[in-house]
Design an enzyme around this catalytic site. Structure first.
Site, mmCIF file in Angstrom:
data_model
loop_
_atom_site.group_PDB
_atom_site.id
_atom_site.type_symbol
_atom_site.label_atom_id
_atom_site.label_comp_id
_atom_site.label_asym_id
_atom_site.label_seq_id
_atom_site.Cartn_x
_atom_site.Cartn_y
_atom_site.Cartn_z
ATOM 1 C CG ASN A 1 -2.075 -1.050 0.949
ATOM 2 O OD1 ASN A 1 -2.170 -1.617 -0.148
ATOM 3 N ND2 ASN A 1 -2.854 -1.323 1.966
ATOM 4 N NE ARG B 1 -11.843 -0.308 -3.209
ATOM 5 C CZ ARG B 1 -12.734 0.550 -3.644
ATOM 6 N NH1 ARG B 1 -13.634 0.154 -4.506
ATOM 7 N NH2 ARG B 1 -12.704 1.801 -3.255
ATOM 8 N N PRO C 1 -16.962 3.744 -1.545
ATOM 9 C CG PRO C 1 -18.113 5.416 -0.422
ATOM 10 C CD PRO C 1 -17.673 3.987 -0.292
ATOM 11 C CG LEU D 1 -14.765 11.683 0.630
ATOM 12 C CD1 LEU D 1 -14.168 11.162 1.917
ATOM 13 C CD2 LEU D 1 -15.479 13.015 0.860
ATOM 14 C CB ILE E 1 -12.253 1.416 8.828
ATOM 15 C CG1 ILE E 1 -11.322 1.846 9.963
ATOM 16 C CG2 ILE E 1 -11.888 2.058 7.484
ATOM 17 C CD1 ILE E 1 -11.292 3.338 10.221
ATOM 18 N NE ARG F 1 -5.882 -8.017 -4.784
ATOM 19 C CZ ARG F 1 -6.875 -7.132 -4.740
ATOM 20 N NH1 ARG F 1 -8.117 -7.550 -4.591
ATOM 21 N NH2 ARG F 1 -6.634 -5.842 -4.799
HETATM 22 C C1 EPZ Z 1 -6.774 1.874 1.932
HETATM 23 O O1 EPZ Z 1 -7.987 1.671 1.240
HETATM 24 C C2 EPZ Z 1 -6.022 0.550 1.868
HETATM 25 N N1 EPZ Z 1 -5.736 0.217 0.466
HETATM 26 C C3 EPZ Z 1 -6.862 -0.553 2.509
HETATM 27 O O2 EPZ Z 1 -6.102 -1.749 2.506
HETATM 28 C C4 EPZ Z 1 -7.152 -0.164 3.959
HETATM 29 O O3 EPZ Z 1 -7.978 -1.140 4.541
HETATM 30 C C5 EPZ Z 1 -7.837 1.218 3.989
HETATM 31 O O4 EPZ Z 1 -7.028 2.193 3.312
HETATM 32 C C6 EPZ Z 1 -8.066 1.705 5.420
HETATM 33 O O5 EPZ Z 1 -6.849 1.781 6.097
HETATM 34 C C7 EPZ Z 1 -4.704 0.842 -0.151
HETATM 35 O O6 EPZ Z 1 -4.020 1.674 0.421
HETATM 36 C C8 EPZ Z 1 -4.445 0.436 -1.568
HETATM 37 P P1 EPZ Z 1 -10.216 4.576 2.687
HETATM 38 P P2 EPZ Z 1 -8.897 2.948 0.842
HETATM 39 O O7 EPZ Z 1 -10.487 5.455 1.532
HETATM 40 O O8 EPZ Z 1 -8.056 4.142 0.637
HETATM 41 C C9 EPZ Z 1 -14.755 5.704 3.181
HETATM 42 C C10 EPZ Z 1 -5.636 -3.973 2.010
HETATM 43 O O9 EPZ Z 1 -6.013 -4.974 2.587
HETATM 44 N N2 EPZ Z 1 -14.586 6.503 1.962
HETATM 45 O O10 EPZ Z 1 -9.217 5.031 3.721
HETATM 46 O O11 EPZ Z 1 -9.805 2.520 -0.252
HETATM 47 C C11 EPZ Z 1 -14.652 4.209 2.928
HETATM 48 O O12 EPZ Z 1 -15.896 3.689 2.524
HETATM 49 C C12 EPZ Z 1 -6.609 -2.839 1.736
HETATM 50 O O13 EPZ Z 1 -4.458 -3.767 1.639
HETATM 51 C C13 EPZ Z 1 -15.650 7.276 1.506
HETATM 52 O O14 EPZ Z 1 -16.726 7.293 2.087
HETATM 53 O O15 EPZ Z 1 -9.738 3.155 2.166
HETATM 54 C C14 EPZ Z 1 -14.214 3.666 4.270
HETATM 55 O O16 EPZ Z 1 -15.345 3.490 5.095
HETATM 56 C C15 EPZ Z 1 -8.004 -3.253 2.080
HETATM 57 N N3 EPZ Z 1 -15.482 8.016 0.370
HETATM 58 C C16 EPZ Z 1 -13.351 4.792 4.848
HETATM 59 O O17 EPZ Z 1 -13.667 5.966 4.075
HETATM 60 C C17 EPZ Z 1 -14.300 8.041 -0.319
HETATM 61 O O18 EPZ Z 1 -14.196 8.762 -1.337
HETATM 62 C C18 EPZ Z 1 -11.850 4.553 4.725
HETATM 63 O O19 EPZ Z 1 -11.599 4.195 3.388
HETATM 64 C C19 EPZ Z 1 -13.226 7.253 0.168
HETATM 65 C C20 EPZ Z 1 -13.391 6.496 1.305
#
Ligand code: EPZ
Length: 421
Positions: free
Chosen positions: A23, A96, A126, A129, A330, A400
């Protein structure tokens, strides 16, 4: 399709080496799109998602090459120009994190067409943001036939507040802002080490960024960026998974090439459960003596207890005396692993975002199904502790984000092998 076969009941004993963080490597590879010069990334993990990101860069017409090195791969990326500005559905649906090319493409080339990433096993996920932030920086964003279309002759600096803390959202907007005209302030930004690592790379490329790792990141746009060389930080989740493996098998593991400073919450929670952990620079040692005791855990954004360790923690908690209450703050659907753990004998009650794990329950080996990356890791941990044989189908979920996990664990006395089925 590969399957893991695990003969449980053997305490781990040995040393494992942590790979670079998936990541951190993924946003860094996307960041290479921001310059016409070459970017060299080292300590890149040999995991499936990196291959997918390379395929995406290839689809855009960006050259990249991989060289095997002692520790991880060296990946060289040279985005001289683009053949396409489209990230196709076929690739985005596999990963994603493909969304991370959105910001760099608009910043450098003025447009991007990225397939909307769908939901996945752990939630709707989603990207509103990401899109709202790009609009805030002056991009025209529209959705059409499942694709995000974003255009801007030149992005303009601005202030953007994240309603929800988003890791890749912060990364995408930081990369968009580095070439924007003027200053950008990202408020309520994510603070993960992977974001700091991306900022370190971008600063080496000539970007002006302050405050990465805090919730307020200030970026002053510059006309262009140049090439750089950067070594990816260690994978704190892989390291945490191996520490949990020592605890659940009542073994002893030395985790090398880790960064304990990124793992304060993870180490604290494992210690609270009863795993003995000692860390020095670059290495962490863990012992499990079988006297685990229940401890509650709630996932939070960094520096809190990471959601990517929740499934592994749950597996460990099944071996702790008492009831552990786990709260997944989360993601809305990150308990798929609980059902499989129950099939192995665990006593878990899921109620919305909470799961109550009652231990200690003996685990028995069973055929189980991998789903998302970290859920699958928790099944490996449970299999190592269970009596008898556990088979885990769809090993690609684990591949992965974990580099040859069976080889690393086998070197620490685990009886685990990969079979083709
Ligand atoms: C990153 O995902 C990581 N992936 C995830 O790791 C990790 O679980 C996650 O951060 C939380 O730490 C990578 O870095 C590639 P978020 P990301 O945007 O960025 C909401 C793994 O196993 N949200 O921080 O997609 C969302 O629904 C993966 O390696 C919105 O509502 O996660 C969630 O509830 C799994 N709107 C919260 O924010 C948005 O536009 C955090 O999601 C974006 C996010």
């Amino acid at each position: 399709m590969d399957r893991f076969v695990i003969e449980g009941g053997t305490p781990l004993e040995g040393t494992v080496s942590v790979s670079g963080a998936k990541n951190a490597a993924l946003p860094a590879m996307a960041g290479a799109l921001l310059t016409a010069d070459g970017v060299v990334l080292r300590n890149v993990p040999r995991v499936r998602d990196i291959g997918t990101m390379r395929s995406l860069l290839d689809e855009l017409g960006v050259d990249s090459s991989v060289t095997h090195e002692d520790f991880g791969n060296k990946v060289e990326i040279h985005a001289r120009q683009l053949l396409s500005s489209e990230a196709p559905y076929e690739l985005v649906k596999q990963m994603r994190a493909s969304i991370l090319v959105l910001g760099p493409l608009v910043a450098r080339f003025g447009e991007a067409h990225v397939s909307m990433p769908g939901g996945c096993a752990i939630g709707a996920r989603p990207v509103n943001l990401h899109l709202k932030g790009l609009e805030r920086l002056g991009a025209a964003v529209s959705l059409d036939h499942g694709y995000i279309h974003a255009k801007a002759p030149r992005l303009q600096g601005g202030v953007f507040y994240f309603d929800t803390i988003s890791v890749t959202g912060t990364e995408n907007l930081m990369m968009a802002a580095v070439l924007a005209d003027g200053e950008t302030l990202l408020e309520n930004a994510a603070r993960e080490p992977e974001i700091q690592d991306l900022a370190d790379l971008l600063i080496k490329m000539g970007a002006s960024i302050e405050g990465s790792g805090t919730s307020r990141i200030r970026i002053c746009g510059v006309p262009s960026l140049h090439g750089a060389e950067h070594s990816i930080i260690p994978d704190r989740i892989e390291a945490g998974t191996f520490l949990a493996a020592a605890g659940i098998t009542r073994g002893h593991v030395v985790v090398e090439r880790a960064e304990p400073r990124h793992m304060t919450a993870v180490i604290a929670k494992l210690v609270e459960l009863g795993v003995r952990v000692e860390s020095a620079d670059g290495r962490i040692e863990a012992w499990g003596d079988g006297s685990l005791r229940a401890a509650d855990a709630a996932t939070q954004e960094y520096p809190g207890f990471p959601t990517d360790m929740q499934a592994q923690y749950m597996a460990l908690a099944t071996q702790a005396e008492g009831s552990s209450v786990i709260t997944e703050s989360i993601f809305e659907n990150r308990y798929v692993h609980a059902l499989e753990l129950m099939r192995m004998g665990a006593d878990i009650r899921v109620e919305g975002r909470r799961a109550v794990v009652r231990g200690k329950t003996p685990l028995s080996g069973a055929p189980v199904q991998a789903s998302d990356l970290r859920a699958s890791a928790s099944l490996v941990l449970a299999g190592l502790a269970a009596t008898g044989e556990t088979t885990i189908d769809r090993a690609y979920h684990i591949d992965r984000g974990y580099e040859r996990i069976e080889e690393k664990l086998a070197k620490a006395a685990a009886r685990i092998r990969r079979v083709q089925v």
